[in-house]
Design an enzyme around this catalytic site. Sequence first.
Site, PDB file in Angstrom:
ATOM      1  N   GLU A 126       0.589  -1.311   0.225  1.00 24.28           N
ATOM      2  CA  GLU A 126       0.304  -0.340  -0.053  1.00 24.28           C
ATOM      3  C   GLU A 126       1.307   1.224  -0.042  1.00 24.28           C
ATOM      4  O   GLU A 126       1.602   1.707   0.376  1.00 24.28           O
ATOM      5  CB  GLU A 126      -1.261  -0.009   1.295  1.00 24.28           C
ATOM      6  CG  GLU A 126      -1.306  -0.920   1.559  1.00 24.28           C
ATOM      7  CD  GLU A 126      -2.180  -0.882   3.107  1.00 24.28           C
ATOM      8  OE1 GLU A 126      -2.653  -0.427   3.169  1.00 24.28           O
ATOM      9  OE2 GLU A 126      -2.829  -2.665   3.075  1.00 24.28           O
ATOM     10  N   LYS A 128       2.415   4.618   1.804  1.00 20.02           N
ATOM     11  CA  LYS A 128       2.152   5.459   3.065  1.00 20.02           C
ATOM     12  C   LYS A 128       2.044   6.960   3.163  1.00 20.02           C
ATOM     13  O   LYS A 128       2.482   7.176   1.890  1.00 20.02           O
ATOM     14  CB  LYS A 128       3.679   5.142   3.285  1.00 20.02           C
ATOM     15  CG  LYS A 128       4.212   5.547   4.542  1.00 20.02           C
ATOM     16  CD  LYS A 128       5.262   4.597   5.312  1.00 20.02           C
ATOM     17  CE  LYS A 128       5.876   5.489   6.877  1.00 20.02           C
ATOM     18  NZ  LYS A 128       4.685   6.663   7.299  1.00 20.02           N
ATOM     19  N   ASP A 130       1.364  10.173   3.952  1.00 20.50           N
ATOM     20  CA  ASP A 130       2.374  11.483   5.077  1.00 20.50           C
ATOM     21  C   ASP A 130       0.956  12.087   4.804  1.00 20.50           C
ATOM     22  O   ASP A 130       0.687  13.514   4.455  1.00 20.50           O
ATOM     23  CB  ASP A 130       3.141  11.965   4.178  1.00 20.50           C
ATOM     24  CG  ASP A 130       4.250  12.844   4.580  1.00 20.50           C
ATOM     25  OD1 ASP A 130       3.766  12.282   5.905  1.00 20.50           O
ATOM     26  OD2 ASP A 130       5.127  13.115   4.588  1.00 20.50           O
ATOM     27  N   TYR A 237      -6.639   2.014   6.198  1.00 20.87           N
ATOM     28  CA  TYR A 237      -5.922   0.958   5.544  1.00 20.87           C
ATOM     29  C   TYR A 237      -5.746   0.353   7.026  1.00 20.87           C
ATOM     30  O   TYR A 237      -4.703  -0.475   6.442  1.00 20.87           O
ATOM     31  CB  TYR A 237      -4.429   1.647   5.425  1.00 20.87           C
ATOM     32  CG  TYR A 237      -3.537   2.739   6.263  1.00 20.87           C
ATOM     33  CD1 TYR A 237      -3.850   2.836   8.324  1.00 20.87           C
ATOM     34  CD2 TYR A 237      -3.609   4.411   6.470  1.00 20.87           C
ATOM     35  CE1 TYR A 237      -3.173   3.253   8.987  1.00 20.87           C
ATOM     36  CE2 TYR A 237      -2.974   5.122   6.621  1.00 20.87           C
ATOM     37  CZ  TYR A 237      -3.553   4.895   8.297  1.00 20.87           C
ATOM     38  OH  TYR A 237      -2.293   5.158   9.452  1.00 20.87           O
ATOM     39  N   LYS A 324      10.792   3.281   3.001  1.00 20.49           N
ATOM     40  CA  LYS A 324      10.587   4.999   3.089  1.00 20.49           C
ATOM     41  C   LYS A 324      10.911   4.998   1.532  1.00 20.49           C
ATOM     42  O   LYS A 324      12.437   5.342   1.685  1.00 20.49           O
ATOM     43  CB  LYS A 324      11.279   5.711   4.140  1.00 20.49           C
ATOM     44  CG  LYS A 324      10.459   5.596   5.419  1.00 20.49           C
ATOM     45  CD  LYS A 324       9.526   6.380   6.509  1.00 20.49           C
ATOM     46  CE  LYS A 324      10.450   7.574   6.488  1.00 20.49           C
ATOM     47  NZ  LYS A 324       9.197   8.102   7.842  1.00 20.49           N
ATOM     48  N   CYS A 418      28.138  43.324   6.401  1.00 23.39           N
ATOM     49  CA  CYS A 418      26.974  42.525   6.296  1.00 23.39           C
ATOM     50  C   CYS A 418      25.563  43.880   5.060  1.00 23.39           C
ATOM     51  O   CYS A 418      26.162  45.377   4.564  1.00 23.39           O
ATOM     52  CB  CYS A 418      26.222  43.388   7.456  1.00 23.39           C
ATOM     53  SG  CYS A 418      24.558  43.282   7.622  1.00 23.39           S
ATOM     54  N   CYS A 421      23.710  46.955   6.164  1.00 23.10           N
ATOM     55  CA  CYS A 421      24.242  47.805   7.501  1.00 23.10           C
ATOM     56  C   CYS A 421      25.572  47.882   6.418  1.00 23.10           C
ATOM     57  O   CYS A 421      26.266  48.673   7.252  1.00 23.10           O
ATOM     58  CB  CYS A 421      23.596  47.908   8.903  1.00 23.10           C
ATOM     59  SG  CYS A 421      25.368  46.831   9.036  1.00 23.10           S
ATOM     60  N   CYS A 436      26.334  39.188  11.467  1.00 25.45           N
ATOM     61  CA  CYS A 436      27.072  41.004  12.185  1.00 25.45           C
ATOM     62  C   CYS A 436      26.805  41.237  12.714  1.00 25.45           C
ATOM     63  O   CYS A 436      25.562  40.898  13.872  1.00 25.45           O
ATOM     64  CB  CYS A 436      25.673  41.371  10.772  1.00 25.45           C
ATOM     65  SG  CYS A 436      25.845  43.579  11.008  1.00 25.45           S
ATOM     66  N   CYS A 442      21.042  47.220  13.311  1.00 22.77           N
ATOM     67  CA  CYS A 442      21.131  46.271  11.954  1.00 22.77           C
ATOM     68  C   CYS A 442      19.778  46.468  11.656  1.00 22.77           C
ATOM     69  O   CYS A 442      18.786  46.098  12.090  1.00 22.77           O
ATOM     70  CB  CYS A 442      21.489  45.681  11.622  1.00 22.77           C
ATOM     71  SG  CYS A 442      21.675  44.428  10.241  1.00 22.77           S
TER      72      CYS A 442
HETATM   73  S1  IVH Z   1      -0.468   0.587   8.866  1.00 25.56           S
HETATM   74  C1  IVH Z   1      -0.322  -1.525  13.231  1.00 25.56           C
HETATM   75  N1  IVH Z   1      -0.570   1.637   6.326  1.00 25.56           N
HETATM   76  O1  IVH Z   1       2.491   5.396   9.129  1.00 25.56           O
HETATM   77  C2  IVH Z   1       0.070  -0.640  11.978  1.00 25.56           C
HETATM   78  N2  IVH Z   1      -0.079   3.197   8.316  1.00 25.56           N
HETATM   79  O2  IVH Z   1       4.905   5.665  10.151  1.00 25.56           O
HETATM   80  C3  IVH Z   1      -1.198   0.789  11.696  1.00 25.56           C
HETATM   81  N3  IVH Z   1       0.307   5.429   7.502  1.00 25.56           N
HETATM   82  O3  IVH Z   1       1.339   4.756  11.748  1.00 25.56           O
HETATM   83  C4  IVH Z   1      -0.449   1.135  10.358  1.00 25.56           C
HETATM   84  N4  IVH Z   1       0.097   5.009   5.485  1.00 25.56           N
HETATM   85  O4  IVH Z   1      -0.249   6.455  10.832  1.00 25.56           O
HETATM   86  C5  IVH Z   1      -0.506   1.449   7.918  1.00 25.56           C
HETATM   87  N5  IVH Z   1      -1.299   2.223   4.291  1.00 25.56           N
HETATM   88  C6  IVH Z   1       0.027   2.658   5.746  1.00 25.56           C
HETATM   89  C7  IVH Z   1      -0.100   3.635   5.881  1.00 25.56           C
HETATM   90  C8  IVH Z   1       0.658   4.097   7.136  1.00 25.56           C
HETATM   91  C9  IVH Z   1       0.901   5.790   6.787  1.00 25.56           C
HETATM   92  C10 IVH Z   1       1.176   5.905   8.657  1.00 25.56           C
HETATM   93  C11 IVH Z   1       0.416   5.404  10.077  1.00 25.56           C
HETATM   94  C12 IVH Z   1       1.376   4.839  10.796  1.00 25.56           C
HETATM   95  C13 IVH Z   1       2.617   5.389  10.385  1.00 25.56           C
HETATM   96  C14 IVH Z   1       4.174   4.321  10.921  1.00 25.56           C
END
Ligand code: IVH
Length: 692
Positions: A126, A128, A130, A237, A324, A418, A421, A436, A442
Site C-alpha cells: 500500500e 504510505k 503522509d 488502511y 520509505k 553585512c 548595514c 553581523c 542593523c
Molecule cells: S498500517 C499497526 N498502513 O505511517 C500498523 N500505516 O510511520 C498500523 N501510515 O502510524 C499502520 N500509510 O500513521 C499503515 N498504508 C498504511 C499507512 C500507514 C501511512 C502511517 C501510520 C503509521 C505511520 C508509521
Amino acid sequence: MDRIEARNRIEELRRLLEENSRRYYVDNAPTISDFEFDTLMHELESLEAAYPEFDSPDSPTHKVGSDLDAPLEGNAEPLARTGFVQRRHRYPMLSLGNTYSISEIEEFTSRAERTLDGARFSYSCELKFDGTAICLTYRGGRLVQALTRGDGVWGDDVTENALRISNIPRQLHGDYPEEFEIRGEVLMPYEAFDALNREREDNEDPPFANPRNAASGSLKLVDPEEVAHRGLICTLYHIPAESVTFASHWEALDAAARWGLPVSDKRRLCHDIGEIREYIDYWDRQRKFLPFATDGIVIKINELDCQRTLGYTAKFPRWAVAFKFKAEQACTRLVSIDYQVGRTGAVTPVANLEPVQLSGTVVRRATLNNADIMEQMDIRTGDYVFVEKGGEIIPKITGVDLSKREAGAVRPEFPRNCPDCGTPLVKSPDEARWFCPNQDGCPMQIKGRLLHFTSRRAMDILAGEVTVEQLYELGLARRPSDLYKLSKWQLSSLEGWKDRAAQRFLDSLAESRKVPFERVLFAMGIRYVGETTAKAVARHFGNIDALAAASKEDLLQVDDIGEVIASSILDFMHDPVQQEEIARLREAGLQFSTDGGGAALSSALEGKTIVISGNFSISRDAMKELIAAHGGKTSSSVSGKTAFLLAGTKPGPEKLSKCEKLGVPVVSEEEFRKMLPEGGGAREGVTELTLF
Ligand code: IVH
C-alpha cells in the site's frame, strides 16, 4: 567507540530524538527531515543493541512518538491542554518499523517466510500516506468516536472535527459489524494546502511547512466549522484484527469499502519480493502525480492468522514494515544568491533558482546554509543544483551537478560586510556561520527581532512582515516595547490601514499583556533560548528578578541547560540595553513572573528547592507546576541545597542514594500533599489548575 563514548552518544541521541519528536508531533513544525530523524533513530537502535547495559524502556526506540501536549500518567481521563478530551485506545496505536533499503525489505520477507514455516501467505502493498493518523469507531453503523494517535495509548478525541471531513461517512450501509474500529490517515491534498498557505500569508500568519503539518494542525483545531473549510480527506488502511472476523487484511479493507468507507484503490496483493519491488519502483516514479503526499510504501502480511503468529514488538507489528522513499530531489539552475541577515545577526546564503516543481509545490528559493557548505560544494552561479525538501519550510541545496557546469561559471563570493548595514562580519571559531555584530543598528536584525516578538508562538501580536516593515520604515518601532506606545491615530494613518485594522492590532497588543512569562521569555529572543528552554527557565526561576540574579551555576541546574545556553542567558541579562528594554516591557504590563494571574496557591514551599523522581498521580510537569504554585522551586539534581526529594513510584536509585549520602529527606507524594494547605487540592482541582 569506547563504553563511555557510547553512553554519551546514546544520551545525546535520545535527547535529539525526543526534542525533534516533539517538534514533529506536537508543534507540527519539524526542523530536520524524516530521513535525518530516521538515521538518528537507527544509530540509537544499533548502539543500544551493541551496549544493552545502556538500554532503557524509556528510550525513544521503544516508544511511539506522541502528539499529545503533555505525557499522561495514571488511568484518569484528563482534559488535554488543547481542549480535547484524551481517551484510551482500545488497542494501542503502534508505529511501523521503517527502512530506506530494499535489502532490509528482503530480510523482512525472508524472516516472515522462516517464521511462518511453509504457510501460504501474501503481502498487501500500500501507499504510505503522509498525513496524521486517526482511529475511527463505528457503532450501529454510526461514527461515534475519532481519536488521534496521541502517544499510542491515549489519543485526543477529535470526533466533532472528523465529522467535518467530507469523505468520512457518518452512517455506513450494508452488512457492517455492530461495532468496530478502523484506522487510517487524515491528509491535506496539495491543492488545499497551497490555498491554505496563500490565505495564511495574506493574513500574515506563518505558513505550514508541508501538508502533513497542515493536516495535523487542522485536525486539532478547536472550531469544527473551521476544520470543514480546510479541505482535509481521509484514507483508511487498517482494521485491528481483534475488532472483526475476516481471514485477511485485504478482505477487511474490501468490506470496509463496501460499507462506504474511504479505502485506497492503489493497493496491490503481492506474492514475492519481485512483485513487491515492482510495486515500490512503480510508485517511486508515479507518486509525483498523486494529488497528496506519500512518503513510502507499507508492506503487510495479508493473512490475519499469520499476523497473529508474527505478533508485535513494544513499538511495531512484526507483520508489517514501511519502505520509505528518499526525499524527492529536483535539479534546476542557480540564478543568484541573496545573503539574508536573521534576528541574531547570522548571515544565511539563500539561492534564487529557476522555478522547479518539487513534492507538489513550485520551488524558487532554497537555503545554502553557510559559507563552509558553499565552499564544500564548490558551488558557482549558473550551476545546476539538486534541491530537496527537508523538515523546514525552505528547501535546501544538497549538491551540484558538475557534469552540467558551463565554462566560466563564477564562484560566488561570501560578503565580508553585512549586506544590510555594511558592518564587517565576524565569525567565532566554534560557529559555522558569519554574524553581523551591529545588533542595535542593523535594520534586518531589528526587524527580525520585532517579527520574532510578535510571532504567534511568542506574543501573538497581529503584525507580520509587512506591518513590521511599515512600522520600522516610519520610525514607529525599533524595539518591542515601542509597539506598546503606538496610538490608534498613528496606526490609522499607515498606508492601507483602516480603523478596524488599527483596532484589531491594538486589541492583540492588549491581549499580549496576558501572555505567560515563559512565552515572554521566548519572545525576548535570547540566543539559543527556544520555547522548551524558555519554559524550563520560567518554571525554574519563577520570575525575571530571580533570573536576573542567577549565577551560571544556578542556570546549569535547569534541565537541559548547558554551558552555551547558560552563558548566553547571562550575557543577555547583564547587557544594559536589554535591562532597559525589560524595564520598558515591564512598564507596558507584560507578565514577568509565572505566578501572574493569581495562579499562586500558597507560600507553603517558599524558599524550598525540591527534586522530583518517579511517577505520581499527576504528570511530572503538573507536579512541577503544583510545586511552583505553592512557592517552591524544582531542580533536576540532588545537592546540599535540596530541601527534600519528592519520590513517586519507582524513584531513580541514584537520586535515592545521593539523598542518603547528603542526609536529604525523602518524601512520598502522600506526605508531600499533607504539607500543602488542604492536602494540595483534590486531584481534579489540581488538573484544572495546572492544565489551563
Ligand atoms: S498500517 C499497526 N498502513 O505511517 C500498523 N500505516 O510511520 C498500523 N501510515 O502510524 C499502520 N500509510 O500513521 C499503515 N498504508 C498504511 C499507512 C500507514 C501511512 C502511517 C501510520 C503509521 C505511520 C508509521
